[in-house]
Motif scaffolding. Structure first.
Motif, PDB file in Angstrom:
ATOM      1  N   TYR A  14      45.435  38.961  52.940  1.00  0.00           N
ATOM      2  CA  TYR A  14      45.476  39.822  54.115  1.00  0.00           C
ATOM      3  C   TYR A  14      46.271  41.075  53.771  1.00  0.00           C
ATOM      4  N   TYR A  15      45.610  42.241  53.854  1.00  0.00           N
ATOM      5  CA  TYR A  15      46.247  43.523  53.591  1.00  0.00           C
ATOM      6  C   TYR A  15      46.369  44.286  54.912  1.00  0.00           C
ATOM      7  N   PRO A  16      47.542  44.348  55.524  1.00  0.00           N
ATOM      8  CA  PRO A  16      47.683  45.079  56.790  1.00  0.00           C
ATOM      9  C   PRO A  16      47.461  46.574  56.584  1.00  0.00           C
ATOM     10  N   ALA A  17      47.163  47.272  57.679  1.00  0.00           N
ATOM     11  CA  ALA A  17      47.121  48.734  57.611  1.00  0.00           C
ATOM     12  C   ALA A  17      48.495  49.242  57.177  1.00  0.00           C
ATOM     13  N   CYS A  18      48.503  50.278  56.360  1.00  0.00           N
ATOM     14  CA  CYS A  18      49.759  50.766  55.773  1.00  0.00           C
ATOM     15  C   CYS A  18      49.948  52.243  56.118  1.00  0.00           C
ATOM     16  N   PRO A  19      51.066  52.622  56.707  1.00  0.00           N
ATOM     17  CA  PRO A  19      51.272  54.021  57.104  1.00  0.00           C
ATOM     18  C   PRO A  19      51.336  54.984  55.921  1.00  0.00           C
ATOM     19  N   GLU A  20      51.758  54.497  54.743  1.00  0.00           N
ATOM     20  CA  GLU A  20      51.827  55.350  53.550  1.00  0.00           C
ATOM     21  C   GLU A  20      51.179  54.605  52.374  1.00  0.00           C
ATOM     22  N   PRO A  21      49.845  54.512  52.361  1.00  0.00           N
ATOM     23  CA  PRO A  21      49.163  53.707  51.342  1.00  0.00           C
ATOM     24  C   PRO A  21      49.396  54.172  49.916  1.00  0.00           C
ATOM     25  N   GLU A  22      49.659  55.465  49.735  1.00  0.00           N
ATOM     26  CA  GLU A  22      49.894  55.979  48.386  1.00  0.00           C
ATOM     27  C   GLU A  22      51.203  55.481  47.798  1.00  0.00           C
ATOM     28  N   ARG A  23      52.065  54.917  48.628  1.00  0.00           N
ATOM     29  CA  ARG A  23      53.360  54.426  48.162  1.00  0.00           C
ATOM     30  C   ARG A  23      53.430  52.902  48.138  1.00  0.00           C
ATOM     31  N   ALA A  24      52.313  52.248  48.485  1.00  0.00           N
ATOM     32  CA  ALA A  24      52.307  50.786  48.583  1.00  0.00           C
ATOM     33  C   ALA A  24      51.464  50.167  47.476  1.00  0.00           C
ATOM     34  N   ILE A  25      51.771  48.912  47.166  1.00  0.00           N
ATOM     35  CA  ILE A  25      51.034  48.148  46.171  1.00  0.00           C
ATOM     36  C   ILE A  25      50.249  47.064  46.894  1.00  0.00           C
ATOM     37  N   GLY A  26      48.917  47.137  46.822  1.00  0.00           N
ATOM     38  CA  GLY A  26      48.116  46.054  47.371  1.00  0.00           C
ATOM     39  C   GLY A  26      48.066  44.903  46.386  1.00  0.00           C
ATOM     40  N   LEU A  27      47.561  45.198  45.201  1.00  0.00           N
ATOM     41  CA  LEU A  27      47.532  44.239  44.099  1.00  0.00           C
ATOM     42  C   LEU A  27      47.598  45.037  42.813  1.00  0.00           C
ATOM     43  N   LEU A  28      48.545  44.723  41.946  1.00  0.00           N
ATOM     44  CA  LEU A  28      48.756  45.471  40.715  1.00  0.00           C
ATOM     45  C   LEU A  28      47.551  45.371  39.783  1.00  0.00           C
ATOM     46  N   PRO A  29      47.313  46.396  38.950  1.00  0.00           N
ATOM     47  CA  PRO A  29      46.225  46.320  37.969  1.00  0.00           C
ATOM     48  C   PRO A  29      46.394  45.123  37.042  1.00  0.00           C
ATOM     49  N   HIS A  30      45.300  44.393  36.833  1.00  0.00           N
ATOM     50  CA  HIS A  30      45.354  43.217  35.980  1.00  0.00           C
ATOM     51  C   HIS A  30      43.933  42.777  35.647  1.00  0.00           C
ATOM     52  N   ALA A  31      43.796  41.920  34.654  1.00  0.00           N
ATOM     53  CA  ALA A  31      42.543  41.223  34.361  1.00  0.00           C
ATOM     54  C   ALA A  31      42.779  39.742  34.607  1.00  0.00           C
ATOM     55  N   ASP A  32      41.825  39.071  35.220  1.00  0.00           N
ATOM     56  CA  ASP A  32      41.982  37.647  35.508  1.00  0.00           C
ATOM     57  C   ASP A  32      42.013  36.839  34.219  1.00  0.00           C
ATOM     58  N   ILE A  33      42.851  35.816  34.168  1.00  0.00           N
ATOM     59  CA  ILE A  33      42.921  34.950  32.990  1.00  0.00           C
ATOM     60  C   ILE A  33      42.016  33.740  33.143  1.00  0.00           C
ATOM     61  N   SER A  34      41.346  33.642  34.282  1.00  0.00           N
ATOM     62  CA  SER A  34      40.519  32.476  34.589  1.00  0.00           C
ATOM     63  C   SER A  34      39.155  32.578  33.915  1.00  0.00           C
ATOM     64  N   GLY A  35      38.268  31.653  34.301  1.00  0.00           N
ATOM     65  CA  GLY A  35      36.900  31.720  33.809  1.00  0.00           C
ATOM     66  C   GLY A  35      36.071  32.667  34.649  1.00  0.00           C
ATOM     67  N   ILE A  36      36.115  32.500  35.962  1.00  0.00           N
ATOM     68  CA  ILE A  36      35.318  33.321  36.857  1.00  0.00           C
ATOM     69  C   ILE A  36      35.977  33.350  38.234  1.00  0.00           C
ATOM     70  N   THR A  37      35.884  34.491  38.920  1.00  0.00           N
ATOM     71  CA  THR A  37      36.386  34.636  40.284  1.00  0.00           C
ATOM     72  C   THR A  37      35.257  35.169  41.154  1.00  0.00           C
TER      73      THR A  37
END
Length: 228
Positions: free
Chosen positions: A125-148
């Motif tokens: 759940y990502y709430p509305a953010c008053p300053e989205p440019e300053r917030a982190i939704g989910l950091l850049p990454h690659a999944d280590i799993s098999g499939i998502t």
């Protein structure tokens, strides 16, 4: 998918004290809370999460201490959703294996692994953010799993994928669609033919976003990787 979308949204709409009945326990990521918070000194992500290890165990953490009929409906919807996502993942990797030209015996083992291996689901759940440019939704990454397998519960874009020319590209939600994201296990298994893309989540200034991530780490596929 419709039932799951409605019920996940319903859970996040509950009062905070009701959601806290399914909260994470100390030392565990399972349940309701925030993912991967290891220190109160670090920047927190702009999201709430329900994380469950659904196979080989059931989803009992979601209903722990809950007597609400709504929570019971979520459990029923989730169990059906999990069953269908596992079948879909097995079908996807079957065609990946066919494209790789692996022999029939290994192809059967590959699809069986995804049908029977470990399975996790994360509801975000990502709430509305008053300053989205300053917030982190989910950091850049690659999944280590098999499939998502990613299911959006609305039409608010938020997923971004890093392109070959090093630009972030927004993945628009498709009604009734599922985004298939391959992880590093499949990248290694395919010897780089299929890549695990870097991706991240951004937040919206005016609207909330809810989605589901169904992830199959598949320990037996890791054994296949070692064999190859």
């Amino acid at each position: 998918m419709r039932m799951m979308k409605e019920n996940v949204q319903g859970f996040f709409d509950l009062p905070h004290h009701e959601k806290q009945k399914s909260a994470q326990k100390p030392g565990s990521l399972e349940g309701y809370g925030r993912a991967f918070v290891t220190s109160h000194d670090r920047k927190l992500r702009w999201n709430d999460t329900i994380f469950l290890k659904c196979h080989p165990r059931s989803c009992e953490i979601l209903i722990r201490g809950q007597k609400s009929p709504g929570i019971q409906v979520i459990r029923i919807a989730l169990e059906k959703y999990n069953e269908d996502m596992r079948k879909l993942a097995a079908e996807v990797v079957k065609y990946i294996g066919m494209a790789l030209g692996i022999h029939e015996g290994e192809l059967d083992l590959l699809t069986k692994s995804f049908g029977e291996g470990k399975y996790e689901v994360r509801m975000n759940y990502y709430p509305a953010c008053p300053e989205p440019e300053r917030a982190i939704g989910l950091l850049p990454h690659a999944d280590i799993s098999g499939i998502t397998l990613l299911t959006e519960c609305g039409n608010i874009p938020g997923l971004q994928v890093l392109s070959k020319d090093n630009c972030w590209v927004t993945v628009p939600p498709v009604p009734g669609g599922i985004v298939v994201n391959l992880g590093q296990i499949m990248e290694v298994y395919s010897n780089g033919t299929y890549r695990a893309p870097d991706h991240k989540a951004v937040v919206n200034k005016e609207k909330e976003r809810v989605n589901l991530n169904s992830t199959l780490p598949v320990s037996s596929v890791q054994e296949l990787v070692r064999q190859r």
